[in-house]
Design an enzyme around this catalytic site. Structure first.
Site, PDB file in Angstrom:
ATOM      1  N   ASP A 118       0.717  -1.243  -0.032  1.00  0.00           N
ATOM      2  CA  ASP A 118      -0.167  -0.507   0.242  1.00  0.00           C
ATOM      3  C   ASP A 118       0.786   1.637  -0.352  1.00  0.00           C
ATOM      4  O   ASP A 118       1.682   1.110   0.463  1.00  0.00           O
ATOM      5  CB  ASP A 118      -1.066  -0.361   1.299  1.00  0.00           C
ATOM      6  CG  ASP A 118      -2.192   1.222   0.714  1.00  0.00           C
ATOM      7  OD1 ASP A 118      -2.188   1.020  -0.207  1.00  0.00           O
ATOM      8  OD2 ASP A 118      -2.602   1.256   2.117  1.00  0.00           O
ATOM      9  N   ASN A 158      -9.960  -3.528  -5.663  1.00  0.00           N
ATOM     10  CA  ASN A 158      -9.376  -2.374  -6.355  1.00  0.00           C
ATOM     11  C   ASN A 158     -10.455  -2.259  -8.224  1.00  0.00           C
ATOM     12  O   ASN A 158     -10.129  -1.650  -8.154  1.00  0.00           O
ATOM     13  CB  ASN A 158      -7.721  -2.991  -6.468  1.00  0.00           C
ATOM     14  CG  ASN A 158      -7.099  -2.754  -4.994  1.00  0.00           C
ATOM     15  OD1 ASN A 158      -6.315  -3.916  -5.112  1.00  0.00           O
ATOM     16  ND2 ASN A 158      -7.310  -2.068  -4.741  1.00  0.00           N
TER      17      ASN A 158
HETATM   18  C1  FPP Z   1      -2.145  -0.172  -3.494  1.00  0.00           C
HETATM   19  O1  FPP Z   1      -1.778   1.543  -3.404  1.00  0.00           O
HETATM   20  C2  FPP Z   1      -1.871  -0.899  -4.487  1.00  0.00           C
HETATM   21  C3  FPP Z   1      -2.198  -1.114  -5.114  1.00  0.00           C
HETATM   22  C4  FPP Z   1      -3.276  -0.983  -5.552  1.00  0.00           C
HETATM   23  C5  FPP Z   1      -1.694  -1.961  -6.096  1.00  0.00           C
HETATM   24  C6  FPP Z   1      -0.612  -2.484  -6.198  1.00  0.00           C
HETATM   25  C7  FPP Z   1       0.326  -3.054  -7.302  1.00  0.00           C
HETATM   26  C8  FPP Z   1       1.445  -2.867  -7.489  1.00  0.00           C
HETATM   27  C9  FPP Z   1       2.548  -2.592  -6.791  1.00  0.00           C
HETATM   28  C10 FPP Z   1       1.781  -3.061  -8.944  1.00  0.00           C
HETATM   29  C11 FPP Z   1       2.330  -4.357  -9.125  1.00  0.00           C
HETATM   30  C12 FPP Z   1       2.747  -5.414 -10.233  1.00  0.00           C
HETATM   31  C13 FPP Z   1       2.772  -5.712 -10.370  1.00  0.00           C
HETATM   32  C14 FPP Z   1       3.004  -6.637 -11.175  1.00  0.00           C
HETATM   33  C15 FPP Z   1       4.025  -7.448  -9.400  1.00  0.00           C
HETATM   34  P1  FPP Z   1      -2.605   2.471  -2.880  1.00  0.00           P
HETATM   35  O2  FPP Z   1      -2.938   3.236  -4.466  1.00  0.00           O
HETATM   36  O3  FPP Z   1      -4.082   2.242  -2.689  1.00  0.00           O
HETATM   37  O4  FPP Z   1      -2.117   3.549  -2.643  1.00  0.00           O
HETATM   38  P2  FPP Z   1      -2.493   5.225  -1.733  1.00  0.00           P
HETATM   39  O5  FPP Z   1      -2.964   4.235  -0.658  1.00  0.00           O
HETATM   40  O6  FPP Z   1      -1.578   5.775  -1.220  1.00  0.00           O
HETATM   41  O7  FPP Z   1      -3.814   5.390  -2.390  1.00  0.00           O
END
Ligand code: FPP
Length: 245
Positions: free
Chosen positions: A11, A59
């Site tokens: 996250d 998501n």
């Molecule tokens: C949460 O951060 C993260 C996700 C919903 C996506 C995670 C995906 C990746 C790190 C890419 C992985 C890809 C591969 C191919 C391994 P958020 O967007 O909710 O962060 P925030 O809470 O700061 O908004």
């Protein structure tokens, strides 16, 4: 080290990008880069299983352009990462409901699973379109088709989950400063040790990982028992179960 499986809720990509005046997609790109770095670190520490929560069923309700960006990162990963996976003897597994994925991504996953399945020292599990509750629902539906309700056991449910070949996570790490599990490995993490850190996922380094593992090693896992009975080999109902009088 008695640590077979680390699972991570990655996250904080969005906030990482926002802090730099970038679009959320740039945060996810950096997050994918970090997924590669942490996979290598986990391999170096000889932990045989790593699960990364790349996309949850929840998501899927994010804005379309963000979903397009995430799928495009997965396409790139599946296209470009195979030589590195093979070189480092990493087997890829995917959990989650693939029915939501575009056909070409499903095909690339099948290919990646196949080519990395033979000679491996470590397993990287990507949770894509994964929800812990959804996993249980799909398992129960499958069992209901085959099994007498009275014969349903913990073992049967575990064997019908996406993670049937994977040990339960010993340590679940969540980056980004929130204190929740967000429908990740709900059944499987019943006795996992939880570690929360404020580091945003793109900043979570191998040094942070080592800190999380050190914290894990200081914990005593009793599985609902006490110091005296935790050593009993048999888990679950056994001759050793006490009577309630
Ligand atoms: C949460 O951060 C993260 C996700 C919903 C996506 C995670 C995906 C990746 C790190 C890419 C992985 C890809 C591969 C191919 C391994 P958020 O967007 O909710 O962060 P925030 O809470 O700061 O908004």
């Amino acid at each position: 080290m008695n640590l077979k499986h680390i699972a991570i809720i990655m996250d904080g990509n969005g906030r990482w990008a926002k802090k730099r005046g970038l679009r959320r997609s740039a945060g996810h790109r950096e997050g994918a880069k970090n997924a590669r770095r942490i996979t290598r670190a986990v391999g170096n520490l000889k932990v045989p299983f790593l699960t990364l929560y790349a996309l949850s069923t929840e998501n899927l309700y994010r804005p379309q352009d963000e979903l397009d960006g995430l799928i495009s990162l997965m396409r790139d990963y599946l296209k470009n990462e195979i030589p590195t996976l093979l070189e480092n003897k990493i087997r890829l597994m995917v959990i989650g409901d693939r029915k939501y994925l575009p056909a070409d991504v499903k095909k690339s996953i099948d290919n990646a699973l196949e080519v990395t399945s033979k000679d491996y020292k470590m397993t990287l599990v990507l949770a894509i379109c994964y929800g812990g509750r959804d996993d249980v629902i799909r398992a129960v539906k499958q069992i209901a088709k085959e099994s007498d309700v009275a014969r349903i056991t913990e073992k049967k449910i575990a064997a019908a989950l996406d993670t049937c070949d994977i040990p339960d996570p010993d340590l679940v790490i969540r980056t980004g400063g929130e204190y929740r599990i967000s429908n990740f490995l709900t059944w499987q993490s019943a006795y996992s040790e939880l570690y929360f850190t404020k580091s945003l996922w793109p900043d979570f380094s191998p040094a942070h990982l080592k800190r999380a593992i050190a914290a894990y090693e200081r914990r005593e896992r009793r599985y609902g028992r006490t110091d005296e009975t935790v050593g009993d080999k048999e888990q679950g109902p056994s001759k050793k179960m006490g009577k309630l009088r």
